[in-house]
Design an enzyme around this catalytic site. Structure first.
Site, mmCIF file in Angstrom:
data_model
loop_
_atom_site.group_PDB
_atom_site.id
_atom_site.type_symbol
_atom_site.label_atom_id
_atom_site.label_comp_id
_atom_site.label_asym_id
_atom_site.label_seq_id
_atom_site.Cartn_x
_atom_site.Cartn_y
_atom_site.Cartn_z
ATOM 1 C CD GLN A 34 5.030 7.330 3.586
ATOM 2 O OE1 GLN A 34 4.325 6.395 4.035
ATOM 3 N NE2 GLN A 34 5.251 8.392 5.072
ATOM 4 C CG ASN A 35 0.644 13.734 4.444
ATOM 5 O OD1 ASN A 35 1.044 12.729 4.668
ATOM 6 N ND2 ASN A 35 1.417 14.576 5.463
ATOM 7 C CG ASP A 66 -1.785 17.136 2.938
ATOM 8 O OD1 ASP A 66 -0.649 17.989 2.522
ATOM 9 O OD2 ASP A 66 -2.087 16.618 3.605
ATOM 10 C CG HIS A 85 2.403 7.399 -1.570
ATOM 11 N ND1 HIS A 85 2.679 7.081 -0.569
ATOM 12 C CD2 HIS A 85 3.958 6.459 -1.908
ATOM 13 C CE1 HIS A 85 3.303 6.396 0.217
ATOM 14 N NE2 HIS A 85 3.883 5.809 -1.047
ATOM 15 C CB THR A 108 4.768 8.498 8.446
ATOM 16 O OG1 THR A 108 5.195 7.019 7.598
ATOM 17 C CG2 THR A 108 6.930 9.005 8.605
ATOM 18 C CB SER A 109 2.686 3.616 10.315
ATOM 19 O OG SER A 109 2.308 3.693 9.604
ATOM 20 C CG LEU A 156 0.776 10.539 18.033
ATOM 21 C CD1 LEU A 156 -0.935 10.264 17.638
ATOM 22 C CD2 LEU A 156 0.363 11.415 19.213
ATOM 23 C CD GLU A 157 2.015 4.316 16.544
ATOM 24 O OE1 GLU A 157 0.779 4.896 16.962
ATOM 25 O OE2 GLU A 157 1.719 3.910 15.342
#
Ligand code: CNA
Length: 290
Positions: free
Chosen positions: A119-120, A122, A139, A211-212, A236-237
């Site tokens: 999705q990045n 950069d 994206h 990613t969320s 992280l989650e």
């Protein structure tokens, strides 16, 4: 690196994946990535407390966090996004790939990557040596430009100059403001996403990183991975993505090949490399991109 589920089935799953990697049994790996793999390069993500949503909502006094990246707002106030680009575009172009990007490049070099869905915007995958033809920038990219309405291309250098001079570039065809080809809310995904979508059904192991899984339709990708393939979330989650779909991620089911590794992506990929006894080879690969 830690895990909120240290149970035996979880550890067994991790060890099985390492064993499969070490013994060359995974040959069609897919990466599904988001902004979290680039935060250690200095690029903020969207949803973390100091992420771009919080920053832009405050700066431009917006009613909702996603409003800044809505195409309608861009048409009304292109100067907001131009101002944003002035600050971040150069910074992004100077960023170096993270260990999470280099891990992807390293596995590409081993010839075991089917596709990288990111999705990045950069482009750090390319800077990490991932072949362009294996990368799907779902994206878009910040280093190419075009008209969001009629989709005609625009010279990115010309756009950069306008941005730095504080001028707005308009499309000669339809008179809409030009922008870097990053997909905003309310815009279609590039055709390359749909063209490469089928690769997800051919993967034997997917690493979902940073990613969320909150953006439609990208968050559906993990659900299309075959049921007998591995799905490894490094984040992280814990996130599970699309709610109203079948074959959702289900880390707590010991019979499913879903594995959650909680932690920073750079640290987790280093652990995977070390556990696979690839450390020396990986360091040599990384030294080419300093
Ligand atoms: P997000 O919604 O901000 O989620 C990021 C996720 O990554 C969260 O779950 C974080 O907890 C997690 N995370 C953050 N840092 C780390 C880390 N070091 N290690 C492990 N996990 C971490 O971002 P998504 O990518 O899910 O949302 C999709 C948006 C973000 C896309 O439209 C992108 O274009 C957009 N975006 C891209 C960039 C970029 O190109 N680098 C930057 C910011 C936003």
């Amino acid at each position: 690196m830690g895990n909120d589920d240290n149970s035996e089935p979880h550890q067994n799953k991790y060890e099985e994946i390492i064993n499969l990697l070490k013994t060359n049994q995974l040959k069609n790996i897919t990466f599904i990535t988001g902004a979290g793999i680039s935060t250690s390069a200095g690029i903020p993500d969207f949803r973390s407390p100091n992420g771009l949503f919080a920053q832009t909502q405050k700066k431009y006094n917006l009613s909702s966090p996603v409003q800044f990246f809505q195409i309608n707002l861009f048409y009304e106030h292109p100067e907001y996004f131009y101002d944003f680009c002035k600050n971040v575009e150069k910074q992004i172009n100077e960023c170096k790939p993270t260990k999470a990007h280099l891990f992807q490049g390293f596995l590409c070099k081993k010839g075991i990557v089917k596709r990288i869905f990111t999705q990045n915007v950069d482009g750090l995958e390319i800077k990490a040596g991932c072949p362009r033809e294996l990368c799907t920038f779902a994206h878009g990219r910040i280093d190419i430009a075009g008209c969001p309405e009629c989709l005609s291309d625009y010279d990115i250098e010309e756009l950069r100059q306008k941005i730095y001079k504080g001028e707005i570039a308009y499309c000669e065809e339809c008179n809409k403001p030009i922008k870097p080809k990053v997909v905003f809310y309310g815009e279609y995904l590039p055709s390359s996403y749909h063209d490469s979508f089928d690769d997800i059904t051919k993967t034997d192991c997917a690493f979902i990183m940073g990613t969320s899984l909150a953006v439609f339709p990208f968050y559906r990708l993990p659900c299309n991975i075959p049921k007998d393939s591995w799905r490894v979330l490094i984040n992280l989650e814990k996130v599970t993505g699309a709610i109203f779909t079948t074959n959702r991620l289900d880390f707590d089911n010991e019979y499913k090949k879903d594995c959650f590794i909680q932690g920073y992506t750079d640290e987790v990929v280093q652990k995977i490399v070390d556990d696979c006894e690839w450390t020396k080879e990986f360091n040599e690969y990384c030294s080419n991109f300093k």
